[in-house]
Write a protein that holds these residues in place. Structure first.
Motif, PDB file in Angstrom:
ATOM      1  N   HIS A   1       0.826  -1.201   0.000  1.00 17.53           N
ATOM      2  CA  HIS A   1       0.000   0.000   0.000  1.00 17.53           C
ATOM      3  C   HIS A   1       0.864   1.256   0.000  1.00 17.53           C
ATOM      4  CE1 HIS A   1      -2.421   3.228   1.926  1.00 17.53           C
ATOM      5  NE2 HIS A   1      -3.380   2.732   1.167  1.00 17.53           N
ATOM      6  N   THR A   2       1.939   1.240   0.793  1.00 20.72           N
ATOM      7  CA  THR A   2       2.819   2.403   0.863  1.00 20.72           C
ATOM      8  C   THR A   2       3.494   2.659  -0.473  1.00 20.72           C
ATOM      9  OG1 THR A   2       3.249   1.962   3.210  1.00 20.72           O
ATOM     10  CG2 THR A   2       4.794   3.408   2.058  1.00 20.72           C
ATOM     11  N   THR A   3       3.936   1.589  -1.136  1.00 22.88           N
ATOM     12  CA  THR A   3       4.601   1.736  -2.435  1.00 22.88           C
ATOM     13  C   THR A   3       3.657   2.310  -3.473  1.00 22.88           C
ATOM     14  OG1 THR A   3       6.034  -0.156  -1.938  1.00 22.88           O
ATOM     15  CG2 THR A   3       5.850   0.519  -4.257  1.00 22.88           C
TER      16      THR A   3
ATOM     17  N   MET B   1      -5.196   6.003 -12.587  1.00 23.66           N
ATOM     18  CA  MET B   1      -5.480   4.570 -12.561  1.00 23.66           C
ATOM     19  C   MET B   1      -4.976   3.921 -11.276  1.00 23.66           C
ATOM     20  SD  MET B   1      -7.339   4.269 -15.073  1.00 23.66           S
ATOM     21  CE  MET B   1      -7.651   2.507 -14.839  1.00 23.66           C
ATOM     22  N   LEU B   2      -3.873   4.426 -10.718  1.00 27.03           N
ATOM     23  CA  LEU B   2      -3.459   3.937  -9.410  1.00 27.03           C
ATOM     24  C   LEU B   2      -4.474   4.344  -8.343  1.00 27.03           C
ATOM     25  CD1 LEU B   2       0.422   4.466  -9.340  1.00 27.03           C
ATOM     26  CD2 LEU B   2      -0.834   2.306  -9.344  1.00 27.03           C
ATOM     27  N   GLY B   3      -5.045   5.552  -8.502  1.00 21.77           N
ATOM     28  CA  GLY B   3      -6.104   5.972  -7.590  1.00 21.77           C
ATOM     29  C   GLY B   3      -7.310   5.054  -7.662  1.00 21.77           C
ATOM     30  N   VAL B   4      -7.654   4.631  -8.870  1.00 24.58           N
ATOM     31  CA  VAL B   4      -8.752   3.675  -9.046  1.00 24.58           C
ATOM     32  C   VAL B   4      -8.426   2.361  -8.346  1.00 24.58           C
ATOM     33  CG1 VAL B   4      -9.979   2.260 -10.746  1.00 24.58           C
ATOM     34  CG2 VAL B   4      -9.599   4.692 -11.187  1.00 24.58           C
ATOM     35  N   ALA B   5      -7.199   1.861  -8.560  1.00 24.68           N
ATOM     36  CA  ALA B   5      -6.789   0.600  -7.937  1.00 24.68           C
ATOM     37  C   ALA B   5      -6.799   0.701  -6.412  1.00 24.68           C
ATOM     38  CB  ALA B   5      -5.396   0.212  -8.426  1.00 24.68           C
TER      39      ALA B   5
ATOM     40  N   MET C   1       0.897   4.024  -2.969  1.00 22.69           N
ATOM     41  CA  MET C   1       0.550   5.398  -2.617  1.00 22.69           C
ATOM     42  C   MET C   1       1.676   6.358  -2.983  1.00 22.69           C
ATOM     43  SD  MET C   1      -2.462   6.037  -1.490  1.00 22.69           S
ATOM     44  CE  MET C   1      -2.123   7.652  -0.811  1.00 22.69           C
ATOM     45  N   THR C   2       2.921   5.917  -2.785  1.00 24.45           N
ATOM     46  CA  THR C   2       4.060   6.778  -3.127  1.00 24.45           C
ATOM     47  C   THR C   2       4.099   7.071  -4.609  1.00 24.45           C
ATOM     48  OG1 THR C   2       5.355   5.887  -1.275  1.00 24.45           O
ATOM     49  CG2 THR C   2       6.576   6.990  -3.047  1.00 24.45           C
ATOM     50  N   VAL C   3       3.920   6.030  -5.424  1.00 28.15           N
ATOM     51  CA  VAL C   3       3.912   6.217  -6.882  1.00 28.15           C
ATOM     52  C   VAL C   3       2.733   7.093  -7.291  1.00 28.15           C
ATOM     53  CG1 VAL C   3       3.784   5.059  -9.126  1.00 28.15           C
ATOM     54  CG2 VAL C   3       5.073   4.016  -7.259  1.00 28.15           C
ATOM     55  N   HIS C   4       1.591   6.887  -6.652  1.00 29.40           N
ATOM     56  CA  HIS C   4       0.394   7.689  -6.918  1.00 29.40           C
ATOM     57  C   HIS C   4       0.656   9.171  -6.628  1.00 29.40           C
ATOM     58  CE1 HIS C   4      -3.808   8.917  -6.947  1.00 29.40           C
ATOM     59  NE2 HIS C   4      -3.692   9.347  -5.702  1.00 29.40           N
ATOM     60  N   ILE C   5       1.279   9.460  -5.502  1.00 29.30           N
ATOM     61  CA  ILE C   5       1.557  10.849  -5.120  1.00 29.30           C
ATOM     62  C   ILE C   5       2.600  11.476  -6.041  1.00 29.30           C
ATOM     63  CG2 ILE C   5       2.531  12.311  -3.292  1.00 29.30           C
ATOM     64  CD1 ILE C   5       1.258  10.319  -1.281  1.00 29.30           C
ATOM     65  N   VAL C   6       3.652  10.716  -6.348  1.00 34.35           N
ATOM     66  CA  VAL C   6       4.687  11.234  -7.247  1.00 34.35           C
ATOM     67  C   VAL C   6       4.091  11.499  -8.634  1.00 34.35           C
ATOM     68  CG1 VAL C   6       6.832  10.663  -8.460  1.00 34.35           C
ATOM     69  CG2 VAL C   6       6.602  10.161  -6.019  1.00 34.35           C
ATOM     70  N   GLY C   7       3.240  10.581  -9.094  1.00 34.12           N
ATOM     71  CA  GLY C   7       2.576  10.790 -10.385  1.00 34.12           C
ATOM     72  C   GLY C   7       1.703  12.029 -10.378  1.00 34.12           C
ATOM     73  N   GLY C   8       0.992  12.245  -9.276  1.00 38.39           N
ATOM     74  CA  GLY C   8       0.153  13.436  -9.167  1.00 38.39           C
ATOM     75  C   GLY C   8       0.965  14.721  -9.151  1.00 38.39           C
TER      76      GLY C   8
END
Length: 234
Positions: free
Chosen positions: A2-4, A49-53, A6-13
């Motif tokens: 989950h942390t990984t 799409m990571l947010g969707v997942a 979320m990190t990619v999701h935040i960096v992508g954002g």
């Protein structure tokens, strides 16, 4: 895990916001605009799409976050295909994305109506209705493209601009929600929270104004027809 994610999701954002604002304010059609625009699309698709997942697997407000993520992805992809050279396969992609937009519209309408039915305030339902309206407007434009072919000139640019800008506004809204934890106390005001989204909205309207539809007067139509007939007679 989950942390990984979320990190990619935040960096992508974060990358999407950075490249999105660069593309928004760069000279249209230039190298900076094209490069930052493509990076914005890739970053937004990754983030959305990571947010969707995340919403599906870990369940934070999935009924809202899943359609919102799909809508954001739909907007940036259709904005990109609008300025991409036409290929036979794109028609099937356009049709599939139209179905996504319609599904988002129905889903968000259901969320908004359901919220009102459960006695929640109109403030909770308004975002759902706004997203449903965006999806409906987008799907109406897709139907026109599928029926009449790709847009050209001003309509083509307008379709690209409003979709990219709306996706950036959604990202800005998501960022604004986190501002209270990032800003010092004196700056924690609704006006400051709204600034990123308002900046996108105002700039979008600025760029859309030159490509707005213009009504052709009867006199100019008559003059054009007369000139054409004169040319044919000659």
């Amino acid at each position: 895990m989950h942390t990984t994610v979320m990190t990619v999701h935040i960096v992508g954002g974060a990358l999407a916001l950075l490249t999105g604002f660069v593309a928004l304010y760069a000279a249209k059609g230039g190298g900076v605009h094209r490069t930052s625009g493509k990076l914005f699309v890739y970053s937004m698709v990754t983030m959305a799409m990571l947010g969707v997942a995340i919403a599906i697997v870990w369940g934070p407000a999935a009924s809202v976050n899943v359609p919102a993520g799909l809508l954001t992805t739909y907007l940036v992809i259709t904005a990109l295909t609008t300025v991409t050279p036409t290929r036979p396969g794109l028609r099937w992609l356009d049709a599939g994305l139209l179905l996504v937009a319609l599904a988002v519209c129905v889903s968000m309408l259901s969320v908004g109506i359901g919220a009102l039915g459960r006695g929640k305030s109109i403030g909770f339902a308004i975002p759902a209705f706004i997203f449903a309206t965006i999806a409906l407007i987008g799907s109406a434009g897709d139907v026109r493209v599928l029926r009449s072919g790709p847009r050209n000139g001003g309509p083509r640019l307008a379709r690209h601009l409003w979709r990219m800008s709306t996706a950036l506004m959604i990202a800005s809204l998501s960022f604004s929600v986190r501002l209270p934890r990032l800003l010092p106390k004196p700056l924690r005001t609704p006006v400051v929270y709204a600034l990123p989204t308002l900046a996108v909205l105002v700039t979008m309207l600025y760029w859309l104004w030159p490509v707005r539809p213009r009504r052709t007067s009867r006199a100019s139509v008559a003059a054009s027809a007369t000139g054409k007939l004169a040319t044919e007679a000659a």
